[in-house]
Design a protein around this motif. Sequence first.
Motif, PDB file in Angstrom:
ATOM      1  N   GLN A 134      37.914   5.095  15.352  1.00 40.40           N
ATOM      2  CA  GLN A 134      36.544   5.052  15.840  1.00 40.40           C
ATOM      3  C   GLN A 134      36.486   4.537  17.275  1.00 40.40           C
ATOM      4  OE1 GLN A 134      33.696   3.781  13.030  1.00 40.40           O
ATOM      5  NE2 GLN A 134      32.274   2.939  14.548  1.00 40.40           N
ATOM      6  N   ALA A 178      37.771   7.270  19.530  1.00 42.81           N
ATOM      7  CA  ALA A 178      36.909   8.444  19.590  1.00 42.81           C
ATOM      8  C   ALA A 178      35.595   8.135  20.294  1.00 42.81           C
ATOM      9  CB  ALA A 178      36.624   8.963  18.182  1.00 42.81           C
ATOM     10  N   LEU A 179      34.938   7.071  19.857  1.00 38.56           N
ATOM     11  CA  LEU A 179      33.605   6.783  20.394  1.00 38.56           C
ATOM     12  C   LEU A 179      33.681   5.917  21.639  1.00 38.56           C
ATOM     13  CD1 LEU A 179      31.633   6.130  17.075  1.00 38.56           C
ATOM     14  CD2 LEU A 179      32.063   8.295  18.260  1.00 38.56           C
ATOM     15  N   GLY A 219      36.481   7.903  24.121  1.00 39.66           N
ATOM     16  CA  GLY A 219      36.139   9.301  24.370  1.00 39.66           C
ATOM     17  C   GLY A 219      37.243  10.302  24.066  1.00 39.66           C
ATOM     18  N   TYR A 220      38.265   9.875  23.340  1.00 37.36           N
ATOM     19  CA  TYR A 220      39.304  10.836  22.957  1.00 37.36           C
ATOM     20  C   TYR A 220      38.844  11.676  21.780  1.00 37.36           C
ATOM     21  CZ  TYR A 220      42.872   8.535  25.809  1.00 37.36           C
ATOM     22  OH  TYR A 220      43.592   8.040  26.838  1.00 37.36           O
TER      23      TYR A 220
END
Lengths: 280, 200, 381, 90
Positions: free
Chosen positions: B31, B34-35, B38-39
Amino acid sequence: MNEITGNEIIHQYLRHNKKFPHVLCAGCGHGIVLGTLIRAIHTLAIPKDDVVIVAGIGCSGRLAVYVDFNTVHTTHGRALTFATGIKMANPKLNVICIMGDGDALSIGGNHLIHAARRNIGVTALILNNNIYGMTGGQSSPATPEGSTTMTNPYGQLDASFDTVALARGAGANYVARGTVFHVKRLEKIMVEAISRPGFSVVEAITPCHTQYGRKNRYKTPVDMYKWLKKAAVPIDRYEEMTEEQRTDRLPIGVFVAEDRSGFEERYLSLQAQMRAKGGK
Amino acid sequence: MKQQQQLHRFEIRFSGLGGQGIITLGRVMGQGLALGHGYNVTQTQSYGPEARGGSSRCDLVISSEPISYPKAESLDLLVALSQEACNAYYPYLKPGGALVLESDLVKQPPTNRFLGLPFTSLARDKVGVAQAMNTVVLGALSHLLPFISQSVMRKSLESSLPAKIRAVNVKAFNLGHRLAKKEWGDDAGEVWRVEDSERD
Amino acid sequence: MARPRKRKEIFALGNEAVVEGALLAGCSFYGGYPITPSSEIMEIMAARLPLTEDGVFIQLEDEIASMGAIIGASLAGRKVLTATSGPGFSLMQENLGYAIMAETPMVLVNVMRGGPSTGLPTSPAQGDVQQARWGTHGDHPIIVLSASNVQECLDMTITAFNMAEKYRTPVILLLDEVTAHTREKIEIPNPGEFEVFSRTVPSMPPEWYKPYEETVRGVPPMPPLGSGYRFHVTGLVHDRNGFPTQRPEEIVELLERLHRKIDQFFYDIQLVDTIETADADVVVIAYGSVARSAELAVRQARENGVRAGLLKLKTLFPYPRRQTEKVLAHARTLVVPEMNMGQMSREVKRVNMGRASVRTINRIDGQIVTPSEILKVIMQG
Amino acid sequence: MANKKKGKSKITVYPDWCKGCGICVEFCPGRVLELSSQGKATVVREQDCIRCGFCELHCPDFAIVVQDKDFVEADKLPRRRSAKTTDKGE
């Protein structure tokens, strides 16, 4: 006496674009049950739009098509599941399930006990004729031990279900039994069943002379009604009887009458609570 | 946010015993990447009996480009928190990939090239909560992996936890980060930074 | 691509994305029975629906009851969802047929796992594809959709609801364990950025309403129970008034309309994505999580000089024939990788009619077909 | 209540709806009804009706209507006015 009574009331609730007489056999008690149900709804003054009749498959399932309510003819044994969804989706509606004994106790047995356990605000009307009538007279779970059917030509081996005991054991809020001979009493039961909260089970004994009677010593519809007249005993009298006197007798009346709130009411209050808290 | 380091399918597997918080570890890190960073990340895990009893597994695939195949096939980093897990998954480590161990629980490392820390006893003794072990690992990896920003990951961790266990976990996270830096050195993860800048 | 408002991003499971999509589409009723690997959909719905204004969540006694309850709720005007896997999907077939016959909108998510029977509860498979098409008895039309990644789980759930409402029919969304249990970053679209379709309700006085009347689209308007339009709903073949019939001309009229209301909107229903298919000699036709493997394999094949492409099926049934014929104009080889013994390749072969050579890749060991397996077959041409 | 009403009933049987099951004939306390040669219930002794309602309540086909004679004759016609209807739509 200026009130419209009896069958004139019923005529106002029948679908005028359906052909009568209905498809059921001469003397079939199902028509009497339907008439009784209509009078009960009329007595309660429930608008037609607010009544949903959910029916299963079999002779009893055919009743729904004739009445001018919202009617849903479902799959075999599943009427209570549809009814549960309808009641939860719109708790304002009066949802009445019409099922046969094979429908409610055999293929739909699981749904019956869970509807009772959940105490969903639906009225289950079980039309018990001791047989699968529509399909030609095969044994049902309500076929009395020893009687003869198409699938038990040498006599039914298994014991039959006691619908009342089953419904009570599973937790139904209201459980009653009536017969199509004792119509006024049945009507009173239906009025009460529909107006109670939670899950109500009404077993209506409605003989099938065509598929059950003819094979089991009841030659005509009239013979079956005579049997009902003799066999049915109000529950309070039945309780005072000796074991011997009880043989071949059928207790009728109200067996359970409680006022526990229905699942839909409990859900709505939980929802209000959770929303007031703004989530978990 | 500073310029994101280019990654092309970086695969991590977290593995160990059921109850060590492996799935949570993978999910929180996924998380954060990703968040927060930004991957593109895919996280998959073991389900069913595998997840209940003995061993537990959680995979991350991290990439700058959209990820097509979501499962880990050839690991850049294997985190093994039990001997069985280490034995089972070491063969999937790609040549040159890194192995991070729970040094108290993996007594027989399959290779001499590994990075170890006694995560469980650190959590128990220094944080006071043995269950925070997975967060100590997260802190250590935030130091090890050059594409993770410590502050971004910590923020993501905090946002995913209920208030009452937040402070303990931040403590565990910082401890892991500090000790990894001390024990494994500043350039422990340099291999990935170099490789990636060459690829671009 | 200017976006006026930033979209909320979450790191979510495929199953979680289904819930997000359903709620965005207006779903307010979930009835279900838990089963791996679909249970998260039910669990999250159990937490979310009671917090909404009119959301209803109910756990039923089995999958048969789940279907009964959601059909009942749909008749009462709700947008309804259930989710299941493997054996539960088999139990749902009975009332699925009812929903088709009674033209009841509903969305059924089946997260496929290995079978037959209890099979491989926690492993992925695509073995329910033909069951989704033909599982319930009798001739019937059906819409079956699929999703291959977490964002698509959200998007296709919205699409499924819209199609269900638009065509008054159940829509099946087939996921597999990999897609359902992968966590990825997804964007939650803002209101207004996506279409939300709700069933048409009658707009004439109740006495004039014929519940199953012929319409141009083949889809009659549908009032909620209790709204003053009293009519009869049945699973029997029925006439325009909803009453059972055995008259041949009325039987044909009903059954043909049920098919036609889907068939004449193929352009709206048959959804595919294409990657590099314009000039492809070798086209992979894939769906679900396997389409992700296929995408990687196609890109690697291109790097190796092979003109490969991917036709990703988002609608499985009605099978996207036209889109397949488009790639057949130049493809020499079609590769169909699946986690089954060749259920979708039947459809491909039926459309192909011997034009290209069809190579199938079939895995039934509870593992996803890998990119390298697909690449190998592509490279063989 | 019964005796007071004796002889004051108008009984209608709709032959189209009657299936001739014989329930009304068998259980009528006044022996008002008989089965015709066509097998349909017919009224033969209307004056003996005590308006107990049994036949009406037990007709499975809603084919019998028992009314107040004076009232019907005052109206001249079998009543067709709508009852105390509770139907919202009408």
